[in-house]
Write an enzyme that holds these catalytic residues in place. Structure first.
Site, PDB file in Angstrom:
ATOM      1  N   SER A  72       4.045  11.216  11.297  1.00 11.86           N
ATOM      2  CA  SER A  72       4.004  12.662  11.131  1.00 11.86           C
ATOM      3  C   SER A  72       2.548  13.122  11.105  1.00 11.86           C
ATOM      4  O   SER A  72       1.631  12.327  10.826  1.00 11.86           O
ATOM      5  CB  SER A  72       4.682  13.046   9.815  1.00 11.86           C
ATOM      6  OG  SER A  72       4.435  14.396   9.472  1.00 11.86           O
ATOM      7  N   TYR A  81       6.172  11.373   0.589  1.00 12.44           N
ATOM      8  CA  TYR A  81       6.405  11.519   2.028  1.00 12.44           C
ATOM      9  C   TYR A  81       5.097  11.372   2.794  1.00 12.44           C
ATOM     10  O   TYR A  81       4.999  10.591   3.739  1.00 12.44           O
ATOM     11  CB  TYR A  81       7.040  12.875   2.322  1.00 12.44           C
ATOM     12  CG  TYR A  81       7.243  13.122   3.800  1.00 12.44           C
ATOM     13  CD1 TYR A  81       8.339  12.571   4.460  1.00 12.44           C
ATOM     14  CD2 TYR A  81       6.327  13.875   4.540  1.00 12.44           C
ATOM     15  CE1 TYR A  81       8.517  12.769   5.825  1.00 12.44           C
ATOM     16  CE2 TYR A  81       6.501  14.077   5.898  1.00 12.44           C
ATOM     17  CZ  TYR A  81       7.603  13.526   6.535  1.00 12.44           C
ATOM     18  OH  TYR A  81       7.762  13.717   7.879  1.00 12.44           O
TER      19      TYR A  81
END
Length: 260
Positions: A137, A150
């Protein structure tokens, strides 16, 4: 010879889109996801549209040793492409989030992905051929207050992928890590219990376009793939500001999107 690809998180989002791309290129596909109903719908869709073999494995990838179970169930089938896509997010301050859910995220993003790569990489190296696509990401490039686990786990995926890509140079096996920004997938719906109040709208990308970008990068043997000019810029922001400032910027963005 027909080649085989294994895709985790294949029931929706980028995993679904990548499964379609692989099937379209005549790969047999092994689809892995926890959502049995959606997984079988994807299987039916692919079988109707493409001439390839589709295998489904309904697995919870956030539990210990699931990678070994997957490898055992495919019964030694050579995997030519591994797509480690499955993942989820969790919003909130670290002292208030639920440890059980965070532990599941760590298993899913880090342990299962690493173990599955370890188990399938050996055969690729022996055959001197193979491709691995890890889905990280844009979050990997800076600390992420309010989504600390995350962001940290995606940073691990970026670093891990870059390291083994270097180790594998000349082996015939390539590793690509795709680092998209916000993408319109089911991920946005499971970030928090109040997902409707926490959907990022700025710089939102189309999943099919992101998947195609990552797919092409994988076939070119590119190591780090960042789709979109804005995302490429944001990935370098740490060069221009301190990490403390980068964390502050991320927190402001998170809080703003939380309120919208």
């Amino acid at each position: 010879m027909t080649k085989t690809a294994l895709i985790t998180g294949a029931a929706s989002g980028l995993g679904y889109e990548l499964s379609l791309l692989l099937a379209n290129d005549a790969y047999n596909v092994i689809l892995v996801d926890i959502d049995s109903e959606k997984l079988h719908l994807v299987k039916s869709e692919i079988e109707k549209s493409f001439s390839c073999k589709v295998t489904v494995l309904v697995k919870d990838l956030s539990v210990p040793d699931v990678a070994s179970q997957i490898v055992e169930e495919i019964n030694g089938a050579p995997i030519d492409v591994l797509v480690n896509n499955a993942g989820f997010g969790l919003f909130g301050t670290f002292n208030n989030t639920e440890w059980k859910r965070e532990l599941e995220m760590l298993y899913l993003h880090i342990i299962t992905t690493t173990h599955l790569t370890k188990l399938l990489l050996e055969g690729m190296v022996e055959r001197k051929s193979g491709k691995i696509l890890n889905i990280s990401s844009l979050a990997a490039f800076q600390p992420g207050p309010l989504m600390s686990i995350y962001y940290a786990s995606k940073s691990y995926l970026l670093s891990f992928s870059e390291a083994i890509a270097n180790e594998l140079k000349g082996s015939g096996v390539t590793v690509t890590v795709l680092c998209p920004g916000p993408t319109k997938t089911a991920f946005q719906d499971v970030v928090s219990e109040n997902a409707a109040d926490n959907k990022i709208s700025f710089n939102m990308a189309c999943p099919s376009e992101v998947a195609r970008y990552g797919y092409n990068a994988m076939h070119k043997g590119k190591t780090v793939a960042i789709p979109g000019i804005i995302n490429k810029f944001l990935a370098t922001i740490h060069r221009f500001v301190s990490r403390g400032m980068a964390a502050k910027i991320v927190r402001n963005i998170q809080e703003k999107n939380r309120k919208e």
